[in-house]
Design a protein around this motif. Sequence first.
Motif, PDB file in Angstrom:
ATOM      1  N   ARG A 183       0.823  -1.207   0.000  1.00 48.51           N
ATOM      2  CA  ARG A 183       0.000   0.000   0.000  1.00 48.51           C
ATOM      3  C   ARG A 183       0.862   1.263   0.000  1.00 48.51           C
ATOM      4  N   GLY A 184       0.447   2.227  -0.793  1.00 49.00           N
ATOM      5  CA  GLY A 184       1.061   3.550  -0.753  1.00 49.00           C
ATOM      6  C   GLY A 184       2.507   3.565  -1.200  1.00 49.00           C
ATOM      7  N   GLU A 185       3.130   4.734  -1.066  1.00 51.73           N
ATOM      8  CA  GLU A 185       4.512   4.905  -1.490  1.00 51.73           C
ATOM      9  C   GLU A 185       5.461   4.043  -0.667  1.00 51.73           C
ATOM     10  N   ALA A 186       5.099   3.762   0.579  1.00 50.58           N
ATOM     11  CA  ALA A 186       5.955   2.953   1.439  1.00 50.58           C
ATOM     12  C   ALA A 186       5.891   1.467   1.094  1.00 50.58           C
ATOM     13  N   ARG A 187       4.959   1.097   0.236  1.00 47.78           N
ATOM     14  CA  ARG A 187       4.780  -0.303  -0.146  1.00 47.78           C
ATOM     15  C   ARG A 187       4.579  -1.199   1.075  1.00 47.78           C
TER      16      ARG A 187
END
Length: 264
Positions: free
Chosen positions: A133-137
Amino acid sequence: MKKRLPALLLALSMLAPLPARAAQPETPPVSPWACEAMYEALALGLWEADGTDSVLEEITDEQLERIGSIVSDRLALLKAPARAPAPPPAIDTTRGGVVNALYRQAAVWDFPEVEADADAVDCLVEMGVLLGRGEARDLALESPCTLQEALVMAQRLVLHLYDRRGAGAQGFLWRAEGNGNTLYLLGTIHVDRDNIYPLSGRLREIIAGADDAIFEVDFGDKEDTQAFLAMQDYPEGEALRDHVSGALFQEAVAVGAALPQPYT
């Protein structure tokens, strides 16, 4: 329509637009990042865009079972050797539970990249099915999984296994080149959508890489139908002879004269 049009769905011209939910018009039916994948999930038959389910809500047991069954049916068409079936895992609608359920559907078949006793998370991360999820993966394996997330992972899994084997519908695709331009004409068959998707990886690349996509007329759309009918006749005062050479016009007249006359 410019590049990066949703890969599916572009060629078939038989997919309904993703509907907004009447009860919650302020809530988008699909997250922007997931639009292309959701169109592909729709073409695969993984879900029905009828507006009755919110894809942004947690997936239900019934939805997960249905998605798993469809994934199984799609993978069975690859005709890989079957493994001894493992006991079905307990229904778990966390992200980790959905990953495990999808992995188990693939592990039924003897795909080299899907080892029966491998770690489901590691395998699906390596295959590009689970991105986080998201930029942080953040894999967020203990978090509730939305219907949208499950559908995206399911379509990624199916397409990955098809593409690795060069499988998928090749379609009736013609290429015409001239004056530095390339035109592709894709024929479609308007029956049994379940058997013509997924398209092959190469065909999806061609569609997604096109500068423009032009579809057939939607005869269910009043404006499209009126525009089509308007193009059936030349404007008042014009005729075929005004738009082709004299020799070609005479050839057309001769061919027409040899055809059986219609009933009047």
